[in-house]
Structures are given as C-alpha cells and as structure tokens.
Design a protein around this motif. Sequence first.
Motif, PDB file in Angstrom:
ATOM      1  N   PHE A 162      45.059  47.446  58.194  1.00  0.00           N
ATOM      2  CA  PHE A 162      44.538  46.624  59.162  1.00  0.00           C
ATOM      3  C   PHE A 162      42.990  47.071  59.608  1.00  0.00           C
ATOM      4  O   PHE A 162      42.165  46.216  59.418  1.00  0.00           O
ATOM      5  CB  PHE A 162      45.194  46.195  60.328  1.00  0.00           C
ATOM      6  CG  PHE A 162      44.549  44.768  60.910  1.00  0.00           C
ATOM      7  CD1 PHE A 162      44.579  43.768  60.886  1.00  0.00           C
ATOM      8  CD2 PHE A 162      43.799  45.295  62.278  1.00  0.00           C
ATOM      9  CE1 PHE A 162      43.947  42.731  61.560  1.00  0.00           C
ATOM     10  CE2 PHE A 162      43.245  44.490  62.880  1.00  0.00           C
ATOM     11  CZ  PHE A 162      43.186  43.208  62.462  1.00  0.00           C
ATOM     12  N   GLN A 163      43.130  48.344  59.982  1.00  0.00           N
ATOM     13  CA  GLN A 163      41.853  48.911  60.382  1.00  0.00           C
ATOM     14  C   GLN A 163      40.788  48.916  59.151  1.00  0.00           C
ATOM     15  O   GLN A 163      39.584  48.719  59.329  1.00  0.00           O
ATOM     16  CB  GLN A 163      42.008  50.375  61.065  1.00  0.00           C
ATOM     17  CG  GLN A 163      40.867  51.148  61.110  1.00  0.00           C
ATOM     18  CD  GLN A 163      40.271  50.681  62.401  1.00  0.00           C
ATOM     19  OE1 GLN A 163      40.724  49.664  63.413  1.00  0.00           O
ATOM     20  NE2 GLN A 163      39.002  51.030  62.479  1.00  0.00           N
ATOM     21  N   ILE A 164      41.402  49.473  58.110  1.00  0.00           N
ATOM     22  CA  ILE A 164      40.376  49.365  56.783  1.00  0.00           C
ATOM     23  C   ILE A 164      40.027  47.901  56.534  1.00  0.00           C
ATOM     24  O   ILE A 164      38.764  47.843  56.298  1.00  0.00           O
ATOM     25  CB  ILE A 164      41.065  49.639  55.443  1.00  0.00           C
ATOM     26  CG1 ILE A 164      41.774  51.371  55.779  1.00  0.00           C
ATOM     27  CG2 ILE A 164      40.385  49.587  54.291  1.00  0.00           C
ATOM     28  CD1 ILE A 164      40.744  52.309  55.699  1.00  0.00           C
ATOM     29  N   ARG A 165      40.849  46.881  56.868  1.00  0.00           N
ATOM     30  CA  ARG A 165      40.534  45.631  56.284  1.00  0.00           C
ATOM     31  C   ARG A 165      39.073  44.957  57.389  1.00  0.00           C
ATOM     32  O   ARG A 165      38.153  44.475  56.962  1.00  0.00           O
ATOM     33  CB  ARG A 165      41.299  44.632  56.492  1.00  0.00           C
ATOM     34  CG  ARG A 165      42.439  44.814  55.463  1.00  0.00           C
ATOM     35  CD  ARG A 165      43.637  44.000  55.865  1.00  0.00           C
ATOM     36  NE  ARG A 165      43.399  42.454  55.402  1.00  0.00           N
ATOM     37  CZ  ARG A 165      43.561  41.813  54.445  1.00  0.00           C
ATOM     38  NH1 ARG A 165      44.640  42.550  53.434  1.00  0.00           N
ATOM     39  NH2 ARG A 165      43.725  40.425  54.314  1.00  0.00           N
ATOM     40  N   GLN A 166      39.277  45.466  58.782  1.00  0.00           N
ATOM     41  CA  GLN A 166      38.628  44.821  59.509  1.00  0.00           C
ATOM     42  C   GLN A 166      37.123  45.652  59.595  1.00  0.00           C
ATOM     43  O   GLN A 166      36.162  45.114  60.097  1.00  0.00           O
ATOM     44  CB  GLN A 166      39.209  44.819  60.917  1.00  0.00           C
ATOM     45  CG  GLN A 166      39.503  46.282  61.783  1.00  0.00           C
ATOM     46  CD  GLN A 166      39.600  46.043  63.110  1.00  0.00           C
ATOM     47  OE1 GLN A 166      39.534  44.774  63.700  1.00  0.00           O
ATOM     48  NE2 GLN A 166      40.097  47.131  63.808  1.00  0.00           N
ATOM     49  N   ILE A 181      36.088  39.215  62.890  1.00  0.00           N
ATOM     50  CA  ILE A 181      36.061  39.473  64.401  1.00  0.00           C
ATOM     51  C   ILE A 181      36.863  41.067  64.411  1.00  0.00           C
ATOM     52  O   ILE A 181      37.939  41.099  64.149  1.00  0.00           O
ATOM     53  CB  ILE A 181      36.408  38.689  65.372  1.00  0.00           C
ATOM     54  CG1 ILE A 181      35.672  37.395  65.305  1.00  0.00           C
ATOM     55  CG2 ILE A 181      36.615  39.266  66.615  1.00  0.00           C
ATOM     56  CD1 ILE A 181      36.266  36.303  65.977  1.00  0.00           C
ATOM     57  N   TYR A 182      36.140  41.969  64.662  1.00  0.00           N
ATOM     58  CA  TYR A 182      36.535  43.258  64.844  1.00  0.00           C
ATOM     59  C   TYR A 182      37.597  43.339  66.058  1.00  0.00           C
ATOM     60  O   TYR A 182      36.869  43.119  67.386  1.00  0.00           O
ATOM     61  CB  TYR A 182      35.487  44.453  64.884  1.00  0.00           C
ATOM     62  CG  TYR A 182      36.035  45.627  64.852  1.00  0.00           C
ATOM     63  CD1 TYR A 182      35.938  46.375  63.617  1.00  0.00           C
ATOM     64  CD2 TYR A 182      36.059  46.501  65.908  1.00  0.00           C
ATOM     65  CE1 TYR A 182      36.058  47.841  63.297  1.00  0.00           C
ATOM     66  CE2 TYR A 182      36.336  47.790  65.638  1.00  0.00           C
ATOM     67  CZ  TYR A 182      36.447  48.523  64.454  1.00  0.00           C
ATOM     68  OH  TYR A 182      36.626  49.689  64.377  1.00  0.00           O
ATOM     69  N   ASP A 183      38.462  44.114  65.892  1.00  0.00           N
ATOM     70  CA  ASP A 183      39.393  44.233  67.188  1.00  0.00           C
ATOM     71  C   ASP A 183      39.346  45.765  67.749  1.00  0.00           C
ATOM     72  O   ASP A 183      39.863  46.475  66.928  1.00  0.00           O
ATOM     73  CB  ASP A 183      40.817  43.884  66.985  1.00  0.00           C
ATOM     74  CG  ASP A 183      41.932  44.012  68.053  1.00  0.00           C
ATOM     75  OD1 ASP A 183      41.279  44.223  69.157  1.00  0.00           O
ATOM     76  OD2 ASP A 183      43.035  43.775  67.794  1.00  0.00           O
ATOM     77  N   THR A 184      38.711  45.719  68.750  1.00  0.00           N
ATOM     78  CA  THR A 184      38.368  47.112  69.259  1.00  0.00           C
ATOM     79  C   THR A 184      39.587  47.740  70.122  1.00  0.00           C
ATOM     80  O   THR A 184      39.653  48.873  70.231  1.00  0.00           O
ATOM     81  CB  THR A 184      37.221  47.153  70.373  1.00  0.00           C
ATOM     82  OG1 THR A 184      37.441  45.993  70.951  1.00  0.00           O
ATOM     83  CG2 THR A 184      35.900  47.015  69.703  1.00  0.00           C
ATOM     84  N   THR A 185      40.587  46.693  70.573  1.00  0.00           N
ATOM     85  CA  THR A 185      42.003  47.341  71.007  1.00  0.00           C
ATOM     86  C   THR A 185      42.731  47.830  69.954  1.00  0.00           C
ATOM     87  O   THR A 185      43.788  48.180  70.300  1.00  0.00           O
ATOM     88  CB  THR A 185      42.256  46.311  71.978  1.00  0.00           C
ATOM     89  OG1 THR A 185      42.564  45.131  71.196  1.00  0.00           O
ATOM     90  CG2 THR A 185      41.495  45.869  73.272  1.00  0.00           C
ATOM     91  N   HIS A 186      42.550  47.369  68.645  1.00  0.00           N
ATOM     92  CA  HIS A 186      43.492  47.829  67.760  1.00  0.00           C
ATOM     93  C   HIS A 186      43.685  49.507  67.677  1.00  0.00           C
ATOM     94  O   HIS A 186      43.090  50.045  67.783  1.00  0.00           O
ATOM     95  CB  HIS A 186      43.070  47.350  66.388  1.00  0.00           C
ATOM     96  CG  HIS A 186      43.866  47.703  65.415  1.00  0.00           C
ATOM     97  ND1 HIS A 186      45.116  47.171  65.173  1.00  0.00           N
ATOM     98  CD2 HIS A 186      43.814  48.524  64.386  1.00  0.00           C
ATOM     99  CE1 HIS A 186      45.746  47.425  64.189  1.00  0.00           C
ATOM    100  NE2 HIS A 186      45.032  48.211  63.609  1.00  0.00           N
ATOM    101  N   TRP A 225      51.297  52.889  58.770  1.00  0.00           N
ATOM    102  CA  TRP A 225      50.606  52.567  57.694  1.00  0.00           C
ATOM    103  C   TRP A 225      49.824  51.208  57.734  1.00  0.00           C
ATOM    104  O   TRP A 225      48.878  50.979  57.344  1.00  0.00           O
ATOM    105  CB  TRP A 225      51.479  52.628  56.446  1.00  0.00           C
ATOM    106  CG  TRP A 225      50.692  52.063  55.138  1.00  0.00           C
ATOM    107  CD1 TRP A 225      51.147  50.919  54.358  1.00  0.00           C
ATOM    108  CD2 TRP A 225      49.918  52.909  54.235  1.00  0.00           C
ATOM    109  NE1 TRP A 225      50.334  50.995  53.372  1.00  0.00           N
ATOM    110  CE2 TRP A 225      49.525  51.917  53.422  1.00  0.00           C
ATOM    111  CE3 TRP A 225      48.988  54.018  54.726  1.00  0.00           C
ATOM    112  CZ2 TRP A 225      48.726  52.358  52.274  1.00  0.00           C
ATOM    113  CZ3 TRP A 225      48.114  54.276  53.687  1.00  0.00           C
ATOM    114  CH2 TRP A 225      47.647  53.473  52.658  1.00  0.00           C
ATOM    115  N   SER A 226      50.598  50.008  58.052  1.00  0.00           N
ATOM    116  CA  SER A 226      50.118  48.802  58.192  1.00  0.00           C
ATOM    117  C   SER A 226      48.945  48.476  59.106  1.00  0.00           C
ATOM    118  O   SER A 226      48.097  47.821  58.875  1.00  0.00           O
ATOM    119  CB  SER A 226      51.361  47.893  58.438  1.00  0.00           C
ATOM    120  OG  SER A 226      51.615  47.842  59.888  1.00  0.00           O
TER     121      SER A 226
END
Lengths: 302, 342, 569
Positions: free
Chosen positions: B204-208, B189-194, B199-200
């Motif tokens: 996470f953005q890359i992973r999602q 599930i993509y977290d749009t509020t992220h 770096w971390s």
Amino acid sequence: MTDSSLEDDRKYRSLWGDVWSQFRTHKGAMVGTVVFLGILIGVAIGPYLWDIDPGFANIRHRNQGMSWEHPLGTDQLGRDMLAQVLQGGRVSIAVGLTAMLLSLVLGTLIGVIAGYFRKLDGPLMRLTDLFLALPLLPLLLVIIMLFRDTLRGLFGPETGIFLLIVFIIGVTSWMQTARIVRGDVLALKEREFILAANSIGTPSQRVISRHIMPNILSPIMVSATLGIATAIITESALSFLGLGFPSDFPTWGRLLFDGTQYISQAPSRVIWPGLAISLTVLSVNFIGDGLRDALDPRIRGR
Amino acid sequence: MLNFTLRRLMFTIPTLLLISFIIFLILDMAPNDPTGNLPLTIPPEVRATIRASLGLDEPLYIRYLLWCQQFFVNEPLNLLNEWFGWCIGDCENRLRVSSWATRSPVVDLIAERMPQTLWVVGMSYVVGILIAVPIGVISAYKQYSWFDQFGTFISMIGFSVPTFFTGVLMIVIFSVWVPNDSIFWLPSIYDTTHKVDDWSSFVFQIRQMAMPVMVLGLYNAALISRFMRASMLDNLTQDYVRTARAKGLKEQTVLLVHVLRNSMIPVVTVIALGIPQIFGGAIITEQIFKVNGLGQLLIIGIQGADIPLVQTLTFLFAVLIVLFNLVADVLYGLLDPRIRYD
Amino acid sequence: MNLKHLIAGTLGAGLLASTAMAGGHEAQGRDGSVNIIYWQAASIMNPYLSGGTKDINAASMVIEPLAHYDENGAMVPTLVDEIPTVGNGGVSADLTSITWKLSEGLLWSDGSAVTSSDVVFTANYCMDETGGCQQLSKFGGVESVEAVDDLTVKITFDGPKPFPYGPFVGSTTPILQAAQFADCMGIAAPTCTDQNFGPIGTGPFTVTEFRANDSITLAANTNYREAGKPAFATVNFKGGGDAAAAGRAALETGEFDYAWNLQLAPEILADMEAKGVGTVLSSFGPLVERLMINLTDPSADLGDERSTVAHPHPFMSDMAVRQALSMAIDRPLLVEIGYGQAGKVTCNVLPAPAIYDSPNNAGCEVQDIAGANALLDEAGWEMGADGVRAKDGVRLSILYQTSTNAVRQDFQALIKQWWSEIGVETELKNISGGVFFGGDQSSPDTFQKLFADLEMYANNFDGTDPEAYMGNWACAEIPSPENAWLGGNMPRYCNADYDALVAEMGGTADIAERARLAIAMNDMLMQSYSIIPLVHRGNVSGIVNTLEGVKLNAWDSELWNIADWSRSE
C-alpha cells in the motif's frame, strides 16, 4: 598552418561564417530555428490576423470545442482560446526570454568571477547561498509591496508589472547557473592552456573572454533552455498567487493553470498552451545544442 | 582539503547568522498578517489583541533576539533533555520556538513531517538520478541517435510541463479512469498515518507513493540528464579521451572511468544543490497528492504569516544549503585533484 | 478530580450502557470508519485560539457549546434542556442577565461530570486579556459569569442585551474542561500543546491522534450522552490539497465520504456528480458577495489623506454613476457561471435569516445596459471618442480590486466587460488573500485601506443576529489613519439617519421590531448604491451516496450533527 592557408584557394571565412555553416549542418538546430521563428512570427503578427479580442467574453459561446468560429474552442467565459494563446504567447515569450537572459548574465558573471578570482570566491558564493536560502514567497510579497505602485505609476500597469516580473524571476533564478559555472571555471583554470595564457601575460579579462567563456558554453546553454521554461512556469505561479499580471491578461502559464481544472471536461484547454510552452522550450533547446556544437572548434573541424 | 573544510565551516557561522537576520527582516516586512486568514466576523479590535498576544507589538530586534535565544539555546537544551534526560536550567518551563497557527513547538511539527517528505521527495530524487545518469551518458555517447532525440524530447516535455499539470493528469488517469478494483488503481490521497508493518501495508505504501514519485522523478530526471549529457559531450572531445583510446583502453573504461568522472563536476553541483530541496519538500506536488510534508508546512506558514514557523524552516533550509555547497566543493576536489582551494 | 466525580462518572456510564441495551438501540460504532476531507487542514482543536472555520469545525466533533443552531438557523439545546428566554424566565426582564441550566448526568469523555464551574472557567479563559482569545467579541458586554449551583450558570451583562445568545451558543464558543485547562490561562494558553490538540469534551468523538495541518484521527466517545451514537467508531479527518482534489475524492473516486467547501465551477461540480458516486449538498447562511464602492478619493497624490472622508470621490460620489454600475450587472449570469446551485441572486446585503430579508429592492436581477446608459447621459456624463464617459475632465476610469480566487477573477472579467458597454473603463487588480484581508499597517493593499475605486469580497455574520453586522456601516466604523484603519465601513458611508437606526436597534428586544430596523438599514444602504450586492452564497459540500444523516448547516459547524451520521448499505 600558414603554408596550407596560402595554398588553400578557399575564400576567406570569418569565425561567424564558420559558425553559421556548421550550425546549418545541424538538422535539429535548423528545425528548432524554424519552429522558434515560426512561434515568434505567430505571436507577433497573429493577433493582427486573428483579430478577436482575447478578453471579450462571449457568454453564449462558453466552453465550446473546436469549430470554424473558434478554432481552439473557448474557455469558461466564452473567450476565444486561439486569440488568448496568441496574445499570451507574446507575454510568455517576452518574459521567458528576458528573464532567462537576465538570470544567465547574472549567473555567468558571478560564477566566472567567483571561479576565476580566488579572493572573490568566498564572498560571492556566500551571497549565492544567501539568495538560495531566501524564502521566495515572502520575498516576492515584499518586492511587490515596495515597487508595484511606483512602477505602475512610472510605466503604466502593463509595462510596470512586466519589468517587475522579469526582474523578480531573473534575480531569484541565477544561483544555480552561478554555482555550475563556477565549478567549471575552477576546473578549467588549472588546465594547461590557461596556464599558458597566463604565463605569457594575457590580461585576466582576455583569458576569460577568449579561453574560459567558450569552454563553459555547454552548461550555460543548458541553463538557458531550462531557464526559459522555468521563467514561463514561474510567471504562471506568480499570477496564480495574485502577484503577476492583472487577471484579464492571458499568458501561456496562466492558460495552462486555469485549464488544469477543466482537464476532464475540455482537455484541449490544457493541450494548446502546454504544447506551445513545450514547443518553445524544445526548439530553444535544439538551437542551443546547435550553437554549442557550432561554437566548439573541435567539432567544427570535424 | 581538511584545512579548507575547517576554514569554510568557521566561516559559515557568521554567514548563517547574517542569513537568519535577513530572512527575519524579509518576513517582518512582508505585508501578510497572521490574522489575515481569520473569518471577517472577528472584529478589528480582537485582531489587535491577537497580534499583541503573539508579541507583534515588540520592536523588531527584540523579536529577533528572542527567536535566536529560543532557537540556538532553548531548542538544543530541549533536545538534550529529550534524548539523554539531561536537564540543564529550567527545563519544565523553557520557551521553545512555537508556531502561531498551531501553538505547538515548530521542531516537533518538522519532526512529524520529516518521514513523508523523505520518503516521497527523497525517493523521487533517487529515482530521478538513477534514470538521468544513464540516459545522459548514452545520449551523449550516441549523440543524435534516435535514443538521444527521444531522450531529449521526453526530458524537455518533463521539464516544460509543470507538475501542477502532470500531477492532476496522473490522478485523472490512475484514480478516476482506472476502476477502483483494478491493480493499476492508485490512491489520490496520501495517508500520512499509514504504518508499514507487513507485506500488504508495504505494498500500500508503494502504491500511495507511486504517483508523486513518478511526477517529481520525471522532473528531476529531465533536469539532471540535460546537464549530464552536456557535460559528457564536452569531455568526449577532449584530448585525454583520444589518448586513452590510443593507449588501447577498453571503450567501457574510457567512458565510465575517464569521461564520466570528469563530467561529474557540473552534475555534482546540480545534485548537491538539489538535496536541500528534498528537505524543502515539493510544495506543488505535496499539495496535489496531499502528502502534507515540509513543503506544505512551509506554504501554510507563509500564507498564514506564521513567522516563527517560516523563520525556523527557512533557516534550517539555509543551513542545509550552505552545508551541501561545502560538500559540493569538497567533491570537486576529489573528482578533479587539480582544483585547489588554498 | 475528586472521588465523588469519579464515582458519579462510573455510575453514569453504567446507566447509559444499560439504557442502550434495554432500549434495543443499535450499538455505538457499528458503521466502522468515516473519512472526511477538508482541503484546508485543521491546525488546532481549540476555537478560542483559532477562529478559522476548519479549526472550529474539527473541534465541534469533540467539544460542544450549551446550544447549537440547527440547519434552519433555529437554536437547539445541546448541553441544556431548554433555551432560556424572557418567557421562561431564563432571561431577566430588564435583559441584563441570562441563566443557563445544564442537563443532569452529563459526562466528559474522561468520565468526570460536567458542572457549571467548567462553563465559568471557559468564560474566564476567553476573557483573560493576555490570552489573545479569538472569540472575545462573543463575550462583548459580559460583566460576570457565575455558578449559581452545580448545574446553573448566570451570565450578567453591563447593560440590556436584546440578544443575549453570544457566549456558549454555536460551535465558536464551546465549553472546555476546567480540570484539563486549569494551567492554560492567559499567557500560558499557547504553550498547552497537548490540551489544544486533544481537548476533553462532551461531543460524540475524542481525539486519538492529532497531526497539525495534516490529519486527525478520532474515536467514538464511550461516555457520549445519547445511547447508540455515534454510529461510526472512528473518524479520519484529512486536510490538504485544493477544492478540486477534495471533490474528486468524494464525488469521483469515493476515497472519502465527506468533502468540505467545494467551491468549484458549476460545470465541473456537475460533471463530478454525474459519476454517480456522490452528491453535492448546499445550504444558505447570510454570506453575500458584494462590491464596496469607495465614496472617498483614493488618488495617490493625496498622500496620507488617501481614501479618507476629507476628500469625496471625484465621480463615485455621484449616485447616478453608482446606480448605473449596479444596473449594468447581470446577476443571474454571475450566479450561473460562478456558483451554480451554491448561489442565489440577491438585491440585499442582508438576505438571511428570512425575517430580515428586505422585499423593497427587487428588480436588480434584470440587467439594464440601456437604462444605465440613459441614466449616465442624463447625469451629464458624455461618451468620449475613446468609448469612456467623462464630465468636466473627469473620466469614468475605475481600479477594481479583489482577492485572488478563480471565481472572483472570472467575475472581474465579466463585470469589466459590462461596464465597458456603458462607457466605464476598468483596470483589474487581484491581491493574495493573506495580504488583502491581513490588515497589515504597512501594506497599501488591504481591503480596509481600499486604495482603489471599488473592491469585491464576501462577508457574513456568526449566528442569526445581524445587529453587529449592520453596525458596520455606522460613521464611527469608517477606517482611517486615526483608528489605524480598523473598522468595517469600507464604503466610508456616513449618514446620521443610519446611525440613529443602529442606536435604536441596540435597545430593542422585540424580534419583529428588530427585523423592521434591520430592513430599514439594509434599504438605506441599497438605495444609496454604496454597497452593490452580487450573489447570496451558500456552503457546498459533497458526500458519497452511502453516507446518511448529513444535514448541511450554514449557521453553525458543518459537522454539527456528526453523531447522527450513519452508513447505508
């Protein structure tokens, strides 16, 4: 050229004979043809050989794996998957081929005219823009609302919907082909051989059919192969939205879609229809490759 | 060329107006209704009041003109107000194009969704092109080699298997089968509020993004590489290639300068036509990974018969299509100087 | 807002905080964050502007009504100390008014005090004709709403109202803050984006960020009336995707703690649950999946008189046919295949609350193909050579429509097969939900026009009182061109005896007597086989095993008791 042909004792060969002999040397194309014919024959006579009714829900046998009784297993209502894949193939291939042909004819026609006749370029390309911009789903809803009952009355539920779906897919998917063909024609038109043909007074119709068409075959062939896949998939999307065939009418796209839910429980339910679609597309693609090579005089001569 | 571009730009205005009217007409004729998704417990009389409050009682042309005024006059004025603080006319109570379902300005909704759509769909397009062009070139240059056959096979699979299947397959593999603590586990599930601020969070953005980008990238690469290969094949047998080789040019130069440039014409069309679709979002993929970008906004709007939302989105989409077709035409001229439009 | 309110607010907050410490309660927000996924995303936080379940549920975390329904359908006080009844004098003896008394010391999340003027404002807000309020039917019959004093509200009806708990009971009609919405009356209602996206409420959470149709972030309300609640500091409410994806996220990967409305095939759900990460919960309200028989002729040849009472249906008007269709259905199998633990067999169109459930129609759960065949033989429908029965040249050939939905299409396929065994030919048709339920005048495919021989869908009612629901099948409710196809009587059932019962119920206050009337009406419909009930459907949601305190509620918002949720370790 004339002397050599006089001296040559090979027998007379027609253009299509040449094409065929070149086509035969193309291994991929031959395999593709055999597979495609196999699929066609399979779905044409398969339902007579495997005569379980694809719509018969045998509740006691639902969600089964492969067995002698049900070689491809059964679905969540106990309908035989082999029978459904065979029956579904008829519809999917028929829809795929006709819709692809319709969109190809439309796209090529509009693309060639727009590219060749400068006056018509503007209006036709704006028309293409319009079609590209139209919101597909509301458009479908409108078309279905206007014509479903009429066609159902005229041709019966199945043929009526078939015509409607082929029409919808064809009319909404020609634009890319048209744009690509036009781009190619624009470039070709400035080539020396076209100038030469024009300067000796060849009529436009003949320039198009003799000189332009053979040279734009490859993008058309690619569009054709991709078009079949798109049409088969689009059909499944339509039935998913309640706009396609009645729900008890299996098609490959629909089987794949229904099976996706059960992907962890029964992977075979997605593998068979998925394989059928991929094989069809792949074989048509190789046939297209072979045809293009066979029709290209430069390659044929090699 | 400049002349041509200007002339075309002039011509686009009436075209776009016509397109906007036809879209409006279709949306109006479509049989779905804004109250269609409400619970059945809401009685029909209340539904009629709701419809009236949305202005659906007005005749078609009034509603169309109202939209035109809101979209072409009020929205630009509002932008001026927000960006530069210029206030022209009654900027407090200006009526903006408002969605029926959310009762909020459509333009704000679009701005809110732009980032995730550009990230995911745009990235998948870039990935697709980056994979497709080399594959197409090599496949054509080494026609019928094992690389070509393999490439054909993969791209045909990529094209004939729909994203609703590959997406779910990826989730089952990477989110369900792979254990949660593995480095290969990816969120379904993509977290749009992220927000990316270190770096971390970047990781996470890359992973999602990984799964939706892979799914869409495969599809795009399949499409573009087929056209690339076909077009290269056409050009490789041309006389000018033989000439170039005869001149003793390096094979690399022949291939990458002469043939590639001439082969780009159909490919440029495919790529240019694809760019507006980035903004259109990818309805199915967005839905599967819950990216909630422009594609999901459009489909929700269509399902709920949210006419102002759908009208505005599709119109902006139309503007992009017309623009990028113009770009493609200009690019033809640059790629092949023989093509003249005047 | 004035100074007095402000001071009261600060004092109140201080008091609450001190009691929390003195009582030894655990601190608010101790359990971190809870993740909720709704596969239909919330588009607005104001139930008066959107009647969608997803929107009402999302809003119920923030704004609250005067009273709720609990998981058993019983009314429980929320912002009041007791439910007004005739017994405690809250409802006037002539049943024309109800008086609510707000609890003392209630605060909005911004610290100001809740007063009766907020309640009055909310009523006026919804009853404003130009606002397009979607809960208007809740205020049906309300003549005036007035503030008697700061904490007392009196609602007066234009006649006796046996069930006066329409306004402000249940999450569909929560109280809005008058100060915040003052400029949003009438035609201005839709323009108040900030208010509609972030209402100030009395609920356990407040909105921090609202992304329409995507996600909502909420934080605990520091002014919440119960000390130490909610246990969660933040809520991440995500929308989008489909039921399967939501189920996977809560039951398989554990990314989310709560997944709403998992309408999936039972075997898929069971497989997900078997992963051991989460649990499936279900609860039953009055939702019934049913077949609506068209008693009028839908033939296209009739033009404008299609599906109107002027032309009785050529064969559906024969009760033997309707009864045979019902007898041929294997309901337990439908439940097993379509709904699993989220469904029960029902022989009534009104199966809940329990006191309204008729005991007189048992027996429909047994499929009886032979009996159905015998019945049709007896009625003179003779089997033709093509396996389809006919009488006087009329063939039993049915067009069966429903909305597009995987389970409904499975039901269609099964029922078609059973009917083929009794010599009835069926053509299936499915229509996209937005069109089918849309009521668009120009579309022939709406469920009200019913241009088919029968149709299938599910319906229920809000709250626990079935009066309005049973009133749907009165003669006056028949959809027709004259009333622009508005009306809930899809079968076009018309019976003077039935209408008399409807009228009688409108004037009866005694609950036992009302139950008798409702059961009588239900039996009339069932025994005429105009409506064929199939499955009593429940709500299904999935939660991860570490989430505690969830009580699934079919009578109110599913998130009604989110303040009581907590995490176990």
